[in-house]
Enzyme design. Structure first.
Site, PDB file in Angstrom:
ATOM      1  N   GLU A  83      31.429 -10.466  62.633  1.00  0.00           N
ATOM      2  CA  GLU A  83      30.415  -9.427  62.449  1.00  0.00           C
ATOM      3  C   GLU A  83      30.915  -8.063  62.887  1.00  0.00           C
ATOM      4  OE1 GLU A  83      29.427 -11.329  66.495  1.00  0.00           O
ATOM      5  OE2 GLU A  83      30.432 -11.857  64.624  1.00  0.00           O
TER       6      GLU A  83
ATOM      7  N   ASP B 119      29.530  -3.529  65.768  1.00  0.00           N
ATOM      8  CA  ASP B 119      29.243  -4.957  65.902  1.00  0.00           C
ATOM      9  C   ASP B 119      27.755  -5.177  65.609  1.00  0.00           C
ATOM     10  OD1 ASP B 119      30.467  -7.639  67.216  1.00  0.00           O
ATOM     11  OD2 ASP B 119      28.342  -7.447  67.748  1.00  0.00           O
ATOM     12  N   ILE B 120      27.453  -6.167  64.768  1.00  0.00           N
ATOM     13  CA  ILE B 120      26.058  -6.504  64.478  1.00  0.00           C
ATOM     14  C   ILE B 120      25.486  -7.260  65.670  1.00  0.00           C
ATOM     15  CG2 ILE B 120      24.481  -7.768  62.960  1.00  0.00           C
ATOM     16  CD1 ILE B 120      26.511  -7.377  60.704  1.00  0.00           C
TER      17      ILE B 120
END
Length: 295
Positions: A218, A174-175
Site C-alpha cells: 500500500e 501509505d494507505i
C-alpha cells in the site's frame, strides 16, 4: 507521347550505383529519385496496397495540375509475385516504356517490396520493444510506475539536483489501516482499493510535473518537479481530501493517508537518504494519528 528509348545498361548501372549501399526508406527514396531523373518525371510516388487501402510510402511531393498529368505504373510485387503496390510515375506527357527498361525497373520494384517488408518488421520490433520497456517499468496491478523505475528516476533527478538544473519534491504515501481492509473484505477487495487509489492519483496528477509510483503493498510515491514544498503540500492535501471523498461513497468507507514530504537537496550524500527521510516522515505521520502530512 514520349518514347523512352534509353540505354538500358547505363540506367541499370546508375540505379545500382546510387542504391547499392541503401536499405529501407533510404533505398526507396533513392530509387524513386533516380526513376524521376530517368523519365524527367514531375512526380514519383511509391504506394503500398493493403486490404484495399492505399498507403503512401514515399512521394517527391511535386505539385501540378491534375488535368495535365499522365500516370504510368510499375507494379511492386512480393516474393510470391503478388502485387502489393506501385511505383507511380507522373508526367506531363504520356510515357511509352520499352520492355527491357520495364524489366529493369521491375527488379528494383521487387527490391522495394523487400524494403517495405523490412520497414514493417522494424516498426513491429520498435512497438514490441516499447511494450516490453513499458512492462519493465510498470506495476502490473495499478499500471503506475514500479519500484525499479522509481529508483532510476530518483537517481537521474538527484544527478540533476547536484548540478542545480532542477528542483523536486518527494512524497512517500501509505494507505492507513490497509491491513484492516484486507482482513475485512479480502485481498481481492484490497486490490480494488489499490487500483481505485492509483486512479485517483493519476486523475489528479499534473502532466510533466507529477510522476507516480507504487513501491509495493500500500506504499506509493510521487515525485513533483520544480514545485516548491508548500505547493506540494497543498497538492497532497487535495489528494487526501479527494481520496476520503471518493471512498466514502463505497463499502470501504473513509480511507485516509499518511504522507512524508521532503525536498531533493544536494546536501544529501545520495538519493537513498532522501527516500529514507521521506519514509521516516511518513511513519511520523502514522504515529501522530494518521491522516496527516509531515514535511
Amino acid at each position: 507521347m514520349i518514347n523512352t528509348d534509353f540505354n538500358n545498361y547505363k540506367i541499370l548501372l546508375s540505379l545500382v550505383d546510387s542504391t547499392s549501399r541503401k536499405i529501407g526508406k533510404d533505398f526507396i527514396k533513392t530509387t524513386a529519385l533516380e526513376i524521376k531523373k530517368i523519365f524527367n518525371a514531375k512526380e514519383i510516388t511509391i504506394t503500398k496496397d493493403d486490404l484495399k487501402k492505399t498507403q503512401n510510402i514515399f512521394s517527391t511531393t511535386y505539385n501540378f495540375k491534375k488535368t495535365n498529368e499522365y500516370l504510368s505504373k510499375i507494379p511492386i510485387v512480393d516474393q510470391n509475385n503478388n502485387t502489393i503496390g506501385n511505383i507511380n510515375i507522373f508526367s506531363l506527357s504520356k510515357l511509352s516504356i520499352k520492355k527491357d527498361l520495364f524489366e529493369t525497373l521491375m527488379i528494383f520494384a521487387k527490391r522495394i517490396a523487400t524494403e517495405i517488408k523490412r520497414i514493417q518488421l522494424e516498426n513491429e520490433n520498435i512497438i514490441i520493444s516499447k511494450q516490453l520497456e513499458k512492462l519493465s517499468i510498470t506495476d502490473g496491478l495499478t499500471t503506475l510506475y514500479n519500484r525499479r523505475y522509481f529508483q532510476k528516476v530518483c537517481s537521474d533527478i538527484f544527478e540533476q539536483i547536484k548540478k542545480d538544473k532542477i528542483k523536486a519534491t518527494l512524497a512517500y504515501i501509505d494507505i492507513d489501516n490497509f491491513k484492516t481492509i484486507n482482513d475485512t473484505f479480502g485481498h481481492n477487495d484490497g486490490d480494488i482499493v489499490l487500483k481505485k487509489f492509483a486512479a485517483i492519483l493519476q486523475n489528479h496528477s499534473r502532466k510533466a510535473i507529477d510522476y507516480i509510483f507504487r513501491l509495493g503493498g500500500e506504499e506509493f510515491c510521487i515525485i513533483s518537479l520544480n514545485t516548491p514544498i508548500n505547493y506540494s503540500y497543498e497538492y497532497l492535501a487535495r489528494i487526501m481530501n479527494k481520496t476520503i471523498e471518493e471512498f466514502n461513497t463505497t463499502k470501504y468507507g473513509e480511507i485516509t493517508l499518511s504522507i512524508g514530504l521532503v525536498e531533493f537537496d544536494k546536501k544529501f550524500e545520495n538519493y537513498s537518504d532522501i527516500v529514507n527521510l521521506a519514509d521516516k516522515k511518513m511513519y511520523r505521520a502514522k504515529k501522530a494519528g494518521k491522516n496527516a502530512i509531515v514535511k
